[in-house]
Write an enzyme that holds these catalytic residues in place. Structure first.
Site, PDB file in Angstrom:
ATOM      1  N   ASP A  45      -1.594 -21.969  11.535  1.00 46.72           N
ATOM      2  CA  ASP A  45      -2.808 -21.255  11.148  1.00 46.72           C
ATOM      3  C   ASP A  45      -2.741 -20.902   9.663  1.00 46.72           C
ATOM      4  O   ASP A  45      -1.896 -20.111   9.240  1.00 46.72           O
ATOM      5  CB  ASP A  45      -2.920 -19.980  11.997  1.00 46.72           C
ATOM      6  CG  ASP A  45      -4.162 -19.158  11.708  1.00 46.72           C
ATOM      7  OD1 ASP A  45      -4.906 -19.485  10.759  1.00 46.72           O
ATOM      8  OD2 ASP A  45      -4.386 -18.171  12.441  1.00 46.72           O
ATOM      9  N   HIS A  88      -6.675 -21.630  13.520  1.00 48.54           N
ATOM     10  CA  HIS A  88      -7.191 -20.261  13.530  1.00 48.54           C
ATOM     11  C   HIS A  88      -8.350 -20.173  14.520  1.00 48.54           C
ATOM     12  O   HIS A  88      -9.411 -20.758  14.303  1.00 48.54           O
ATOM     13  CB  HIS A  88      -7.660 -19.875  12.124  1.00 48.54           C
ATOM     14  CG  HIS A  88      -8.040 -18.433  11.997  1.00 48.54           C
ATOM     15  ND1 HIS A  88      -7.106 -17.412  12.034  1.00 48.54           N
ATOM     16  CD2 HIS A  88      -9.248 -17.824  11.836  1.00 48.54           C
ATOM     17  CE1 HIS A  88      -7.723 -16.250  11.893  1.00 48.54           C
ATOM     18  NE2 HIS A  88      -9.020 -16.479  11.778  1.00 48.54           N
ATOM     19  N   SER A 114      -8.817 -12.378  15.096  1.00 45.38           N
ATOM     20  CA  SER A 114      -8.720 -12.480  13.641  1.00 45.38           C
ATOM     21  C   SER A 114      -8.716 -11.076  13.011  1.00 45.38           C
ATOM     22  O   SER A 114      -7.856 -10.268  13.327  1.00 45.38           O
ATOM     23  CB  SER A 114      -9.855 -13.356  13.109  1.00 45.38           C
ATOM     24  OG  SER A 114      -9.681 -13.669  11.747  1.00 45.38           O
TER      25      SER A 114
END
Length: 411
Positions: A346, A375, A220
């Site tokens: 996502d 995600h 991320s």
């Protein structure tokens, strides 16, 4: 494309056996109820195999890199079967932290100083019992970068360490300033664009083990930070390669997606409160430079970044910060082999914002794009407690780099 006969037979047979053993006989005594459920099950299985379970899209302009991945990281070319009862992106994103197990990891903490007088907390998993690499000086090392407010305690980090442990590797987790329990010594935290702390950590780890093979993996925001570092340094880095998971490629597109009503309710507001919580314990230090009352009133990530992050790092506007933080702008300059895994569903990194065409212009970059996974989700199996698809990609790619990397480093 019709589903393969084997998949069809296995799914229908398993569904029939399950229903026969579990469903109350009274309801299905006539056979009508059972037929309805079986019909629905077969229809759902057909839909799942045709529309949900798919091979990921592998984007790479370098044929040698592609062949390397196909041979030593075959998971990126195999069909990904998301958990059949929770394959939608938002559901995968929400459930993963609660469903996946948390392997036990014993860390050794180290605090290192920075040039501006601050400190960074590193959590080491030395893997001293490694039978594959008993010599610590040459034991391969993986630097792990968690997400926005993540630390070494995140389940996805613990799973990466568990995978590395089985291969005999050492890991070190880079905790961003002020979020892992350590004190802020200066009124500064972190952001996706500023790579100074990451550079400090990389050179520190490399100086301790200069003969050890060394690579990094970012998740991320950690992946965004790592990409921005690689775009800045090109080939001038001690890292051999990098793996990136669920990075937000274009911050403008990510923020716009997260501000849609449902996504704001499910993710944006919660993450904003997490950011506020991460700095509230340092309020006395940060009040020297910021109107903390205003910062704590933010209800979106954009508002938080406007009042806090962009100001802290000297940007004229939030747009300037988001422009600088977007890894898509620096992808052309990446100078070492990088594998990037994203799901096109996502909401943190919308599929249309993934820089496919830019990736094709850099021989060092390979994108792996799944149709489902959310995600940092990538759940698979009926009850996805343990290994996810992301974990398998991590394990195979890290092992491929450390044990067969010479085949791609001459690209």
């Amino acid at each position: 494309r019709p589903p393969c006969a084997m998949d069809w037979q296995v799914l229908t047979r398993e569904l029939s056996l399950y229903l026969e053993s579990q469903v109350r006989v009274g309801f299905f005594g006539s056979g009508v109820g059972l037929s309805l459920v079986l019909g629905f099950g077969v229809a759902y299985a057909c839909y799942y195999l045709n529309s949900i379970a798919k091979k990921p899209q592998l984007v790479a302009s370098n044929d040698r890199f592609c062949r390397f991945l196909e041979e030593y990281c075959p998971v990126v070319t195999e069909t990904y079967y998301p958990t059949i009862w929770c394959w939608e992106g938002r559901v995968q994103t929400l459930l993963r932290p609660f469903i996946t197990s948390r392997p036990q990891v014993q860390y050794r903490n180290e605090l290192i100083k920075t040039a501006d007088g601050g400190q960074i907390s590193l959590d080491w998993f030395d893997n001293s019992e490694s039978s594959y690499y008993p010599d610590a000086s040459t034991r391969p090392t993986v630097l792990l970068l968690p997400g926005l407010t993540g630390t070494s305690k995140e389940s996805y980090i613990l799973h990466m360490i568990h995978q590395s442990e089985t291969l005999g590797y050492r890991c070190v987790v880079f905790n961003n300033r002020g979020i892992a329990g350590e004190e802020l010594l200066t009124p500064r935290t972190y952001c996706a664009a500023n790579t100074e702390d990451l550079e400090t950590v990389i050179h520190h780890v490399h100086s301790l083990h200069p003969s050890a093979p060394f690579m990094a993996a970012g998740v991320s925001m950690g992946g965004m930070l790592l990409l921005n570092y690689l775009g800045k340094t090109g080939r001038d880095t001690p890292l051999m390669a990098a793996a990136i998971f669920s990075a937000g490629w274009n911050v403008f597109e990510s923020i716009e997606s997260l501000e849609k009503p449902l996504n704001w309710l499910l993710f944006n507001y919660y993450l904003t409160t997490c950011l506020q919580s991460s700095i509230s314990r340092h309020r006395q230090m940060l009040e020297k430079l910021f109107d903390m009352d205003l910062v704590m009133k933010a209800r979106t990530i954009r508002e938080f970044d406007k009042q806090f992050t962009s100001v802290m790092f000297g940007y004229r506007s939030i747009d300037d910060y988001y422009e600088d933080a977007s890894p898509c702008r620096k992808l052309k300059s990446v100078g070492i082999p990088v594998l990037c895994l994203n799901s096109v569903d996502d909401v943190f990194s919308p599929g249309h914002a993934i820089p496919v065409e830019t990736a094709k212009q850099n021989a060092n970059v390979a994108l792996v794009l799944t149709s489902c996974g959310g995600h940092i989700g990538f759940l698979e199996g009926i009850w996805p407690r343990k290994c996810t698809y992301m974990d398998r990609v991590f394990k195979q790619f890290v092992q491929a780099v450390f044990e067969h990397g010479n085949k791609i480093f001459s690209m």
